[in-house]
Scaffold this motif. Structure first.
Motif, PDB file in Angstrom:
ATOM      1  N   ALA A  33       0.836  -1.204   0.000  1.00  0.00           N
ATOM      2  CA  ALA A  33       0.000   0.000   0.000  1.00  0.00           C
ATOM      3  C   ALA A  33       0.867   1.249   0.000  1.00  0.00           C
ATOM      4  O   ALA A  33       2.040   1.219   0.413  1.00  0.00           O
ATOM      5  CB  ALA A  33      -0.937   0.024   1.212  1.00  0.00           C
ATOM      6  N   ALA A  34       0.284   2.343  -0.444  1.00  0.00           N
ATOM      7  CA  ALA A  34       0.950   3.651  -0.401  1.00  0.00           C
ATOM      8  C   ALA A  34      -0.111   4.734  -0.439  1.00  0.00           C
ATOM      9  O   ALA A  34      -1.210   4.531  -0.978  1.00  0.00           O
ATOM     10  CB  ALA A  34       1.925   3.821  -1.561  1.00  0.00           C
ATOM     11  N   GLN A  35       0.220   5.866   0.127  1.00  0.00           N
ATOM     12  CA  GLN A  35      -0.670   7.018   0.060  1.00  0.00           C
ATOM     13  C   GLN A  35       0.156   8.291   0.134  1.00  0.00           C
ATOM     14  O   GLN A  35       1.229   8.319   0.733  1.00  0.00           O
ATOM     15  CB  GLN A  35      -1.701   6.999   1.190  1.00  0.00           C
ATOM     16  N   THR A  36      -0.354   9.338  -0.509  1.00  0.00           N
ATOM     17  CA  THR A  36       0.332  10.625  -0.460  1.00  0.00           C
ATOM     18  C   THR A  36      -0.595  11.716  -0.939  1.00  0.00           C
ATOM     19  O   THR A  36      -1.667  11.460  -1.517  1.00  0.00           O
ATOM     20  CB  THR A  36       1.607  10.614  -1.317  1.00  0.00           C
ATOM     21  N   THR A  37      -0.172  12.952  -0.716  1.00  0.00           N
ATOM     22  CA  THR A  37      -0.770  14.127  -1.330  1.00  0.00           C
ATOM     23  C   THR A  37       0.352  14.904  -2.004  1.00  0.00           C
ATOM     24  O   THR A  37       1.387  15.160  -1.390  1.00  0.00           O
ATOM     25  CB  THR A  37      -1.470  15.022  -0.289  1.00  0.00           C
ATOM     26  N   ILE A  38       0.147  15.233  -3.270  1.00  0.00           N
ATOM     27  CA  ILE A  38       1.128  15.987  -4.051  1.00  0.00           C
ATOM     28  C   ILE A  38       0.589  17.397  -4.258  1.00  0.00           C
ATOM     29  O   ILE A  38      -0.579  17.576  -4.618  1.00  0.00           O
ATOM     30  CB  ILE A  38       1.382  15.312  -5.420  1.00  0.00           C
ATOM     31  N   TYR A  39       1.441  18.377  -4.023  1.00  0.00           N
ATOM     32  CA  TYR A  39       1.064  19.766  -4.234  1.00  0.00           C
ATOM     33  C   TYR A  39       1.714  20.296  -5.517  1.00  0.00           C
ATOM     34  O   TYR A  39       2.881  19.992  -5.806  1.00  0.00           O
ATOM     35  CB  TYR A  39       1.504  20.630  -3.055  1.00  0.00           C
ATOM     36  N   ALA A 114       4.925  -1.665   4.180  1.00  0.00           N
ATOM     37  CA  ALA A 114       5.512  -2.968   3.897  1.00  0.00           C
ATOM     38  C   ALA A 114       4.457  -4.065   3.968  1.00  0.00           C
ATOM     39  O   ALA A 114       3.499  -3.991   4.736  1.00  0.00           O
ATOM     40  CB  ALA A 114       6.640  -3.266   4.880  1.00  0.00           C
ATOM     41  N   ASP A 115       4.641  -5.108   3.155  1.00  0.00           N
ATOM     42  CA  ASP A 115       3.775  -6.282   3.190  1.00  0.00           C
ATOM     43  C   ASP A 115       4.304  -7.240   4.264  1.00  0.00           C
ATOM     44  O   ASP A 115       4.736  -8.354   3.977  1.00  0.00           O
ATOM     45  CB  ASP A 115       3.757  -6.954   1.810  1.00  0.00           C
ATOM     46  N   ASP A 116       4.271  -6.762   5.506  1.00  0.00           N
ATOM     47  CA  ASP A 116       4.848  -7.535   6.615  1.00  0.00           C
ATOM     48  C   ASP A 116       3.821  -7.932   7.666  1.00  0.00           C
ATOM     49  O   ASP A 116       4.175  -8.416   8.738  1.00  0.00           O
ATOM     50  CB  ASP A 116       5.973  -6.732   7.288  1.00  0.00           C
ATOM     51  N   GLY A 117       2.544  -7.707   7.355  1.00  0.00           N
ATOM     52  CA  GLY A 117       1.504  -8.033   8.302  1.00  0.00           C
ATOM     53  C   GLY A 117       1.298  -6.989   9.382  1.00  0.00           C
ATOM     54  O   GLY A 117       0.401  -7.122  10.205  1.00  0.00           O
ATOM     55  N   LYS A 118       2.138  -5.966   9.395  1.00  0.00           N
ATOM     56  CA  LYS A 118       2.051  -4.913  10.409  1.00  0.00           C
ATOM     57  C   LYS A 118       1.747  -3.538   9.813  1.00  0.00           C
ATOM     58  O   LYS A 118       1.455  -2.602  10.542  1.00  0.00           O
ATOM     59  CB  LYS A 118       3.368  -4.826  11.191  1.00  0.00           C
ATOM     60  N   GLY A 119       1.865  -3.428   8.503  1.00  0.00           N
ATOM     61  CA  GLY A 119       1.665  -2.124   7.873  1.00  0.00           C
ATOM     62  C   GLY A 119       2.752  -1.134   8.212  1.00  0.00           C
ATOM     63  O   GLY A 119       2.490   0.069   8.355  1.00  0.00           O
ATOM     64  N   THR A 120       3.992  -1.597   8.323  1.00  0.00           N
ATOM     65  CA  THR A 120       5.114  -0.723   8.684  1.00  0.00           C
ATOM     66  C   THR A 120       5.374   0.288   7.574  1.00  0.00           C
ATOM     67  O   THR A 120       5.513  -0.075   6.400  1.00  0.00           O
ATOM     68  CB  THR A 120       6.382  -1.552   8.924  1.00  0.00           C
ATOM     69  N   ASN A 121       5.441   1.545   7.947  1.00  0.00           N
ATOM     70  CA  ASN A 121       5.752   2.596   6.980  1.00  0.00           C
ATOM     71  C   ASN A 121       7.259   2.610   6.730  1.00  0.00           C
ATOM     72  O   ASN A 121       8.041   2.967   7.613  1.00  0.00           O
ATOM     73  CB  ASN A 121       5.293   3.952   7.495  1.00  0.00           C
ATOM     74  N   ILE A 122       7.689   2.211   5.530  1.00  0.00           N
ATOM     75  CA  ILE A 122       9.115   2.111   5.221  1.00  0.00           C
ATOM     76  C   ILE A 122       9.577   3.228   4.288  1.00  0.00           C
ATOM     77  O   ILE A 122      10.669   3.152   3.721  1.00  0.00           O
ATOM     78  CB  ILE A 122       9.450   0.731   4.613  1.00  0.00           C
ATOM     79  N   LEU A 123       8.760   4.264   4.133  1.00  0.00           N
ATOM     80  CA  LEU A 123       9.147   5.381   3.271  1.00  0.00           C
ATOM     81  C   LEU A 123      10.288   6.167   3.911  1.00  0.00           C
ATOM     82  O   LEU A 123      10.182   6.605   5.055  1.00  0.00           O
ATOM     83  CB  LEU A 123       7.960   6.302   3.027  1.00  0.00           C
ATOM     84  N   VAL A 124      11.375   6.352   3.156  1.00  0.00           N
ATOM     85  CA  VAL A 124      12.531   7.100   3.637  1.00  0.00           C
ATOM     86  C   VAL A 124      12.861   8.256   2.705  1.00  0.00           C
ATOM     87  O   VAL A 124      13.131   9.373   3.153  1.00  0.00           O
ATOM     88  CB  VAL A 124      13.759   6.179   3.777  1.00  0.00           C
TER      89      VAL A 124
END
Length: 352
Positions: A33-39, A114-124
């Motif tokens: 999954a991913a989500q964002t807002t672009i300006y 991440a597809d890790d079952g926890k929904g860890t946000n891995i965006l860096v």
């Protein structure tokens, strides 16, 4: 993982339609999954449509949507297990150039899970974009034999840094030109040779290394070879180094105004600015002199998510996040108080 806009920089003529891809690089970790807002600046460009064709996502909890009045694009996308691993397209945004100006594209708070079952946000890492909109008459640059004029639609300002490492150079040929010679290197004073590459009026280069580069162009007419004209570009595709946020509450967990410490560096273009977001507030810009320490505003007791972004001069972004807990002060406990009190006749006294 990283989110990025492609192309990272380009030039367009007023009235042009152009497409921008939002891509994701999972850096070897499967995502779902991913989500964002672009300006974007709505006075300079407008969105015509958004395409999900060729997207890595098949599920859309929030369908990609845009507002040309607010200058925003947002979505939430996902896909089932085992997710996606690699570099791929998320959405393609189709724009129209409205008027002359510099269009900077940036991101609000974003997530890549991440597809890790926890929904860890891995965006860096995040990479925005910078587009230049010109009037038609400013694109065509006439040439003379003695001093050819070069224009780079991907790197139009010689003094600015760009994350685009596929530069394009173009120039006009007057009718008497019979030879074109060019060189691309890191030497500002290279003289192009007198061997013609053909009657070309543009040259592209792919995936050049970071750094400062020079394109050298020389033209030949009936009177011979003219002088060499030099055009500089500055390329930085790498974000600043990862960093941490240090919270200093002076040893008091109830401190409502702790200091924050954070700093990083960028080897190529250098740090331009920091952005910070505390809790539900919007991102605010911080100049380099405003950090270490950065005092927060007065905060009520509670838990606050803190996001700090470091942005280099080519608009490459690295972000880090942490959590801040501010404890409430203990409820006062009164141990001694008068059983009877007459106002105006005695001092009111309590202890606790």
């Amino acid at each position: 993982a990283s989110l990025f806009l492609s192309p990272g920089s380009e030039s367009f003529i007023v009235g042009d339609s152009f497409s921008v891809e939002l891509g994701v690089d999972t850096a070897g970790l499967p995502i779902n999954a991913a989500q964002t807002t672009i300006y974007f600046p709505p006075d300079i460009v407008e969105v015509l449509s958004i395409s999900k064709d060729n997207s890595i996502f098949s599920l859309w909890p929030k369908t990609p949507a845009f507002s040309n009045s607010a200058g925003e694009i947002s979505f939430i996308g996902g896909l089932p297990h085992p997710g996606f691993n690699g570099k791929g397209n998320v959405i393609t945004i189709n724009f129209k150039a409205k008027k002359e100006g510099e269009a900077l594209f940036s991101f609000d708070e974003s997530k890549v899970l991440a597809d890790d079952g926890k929904g860890t946000n891995i965006l860096v890492f995040i990479k925005g974009a910078k587009y230049f909109i010109y009037q038609p008459e400013k694109i065509g640059l006439e040439a003379t034999t003695t001093l050819p004029r070069i224009f780079s639609p991907t790197h139009p300002n010689e003094n600015e840094w760009y994350s685009n490492n596929t530069p394009r150079f173009q120039w006009s040929l007057i009718k008497d030109i019979k030879g074109v010679s060019f060189v691309f290197d890191k030497n500002p004073d290279t003289i192009a040779d007198t061997v013609s590459e053909g009657l070309l009026n543009f040259k592209n280069y792919d995936l050049i290394p970071d750094g400062i580069w020079y394109f050298h162009l020389r033209l030949e007419d009936e009177s011979g070879w003219g002088e060499t004209f030099h055009y500089r570009i500055q390329v930085d595709t790498n974000p600043p180094y990862p960093f941490e946020i240090i919270i200093d509450n002076a040893g008091d967990s109830t401190n409502p105004k702790p200091n924050l410490y954070f700093e990083t560096k960028d080897d190529t273009s250098g740090i331009d600015i920091y952005k910070i977001k505390i809790g539900e507030e919007k991102f605010i810009d911080l100049m380099l002199a405003q950090i270490n320490p950065f005092p927060t505003s007065l905060l009520r007791p509670g838990n606050y998510k803190i996001i700090v972004r470091a942005i280099d001069k080519a608009k490459n972004i690295v972000q880090t996040k942490t959590s801040l807990d501010i404890d409430p002060i203990e409820t006062p406990e009164i141990n001694i108080w008068p059983e009877k009190y007459v106002a105006g006749e005695e001092t009111f006294y309590i202890e606790g």
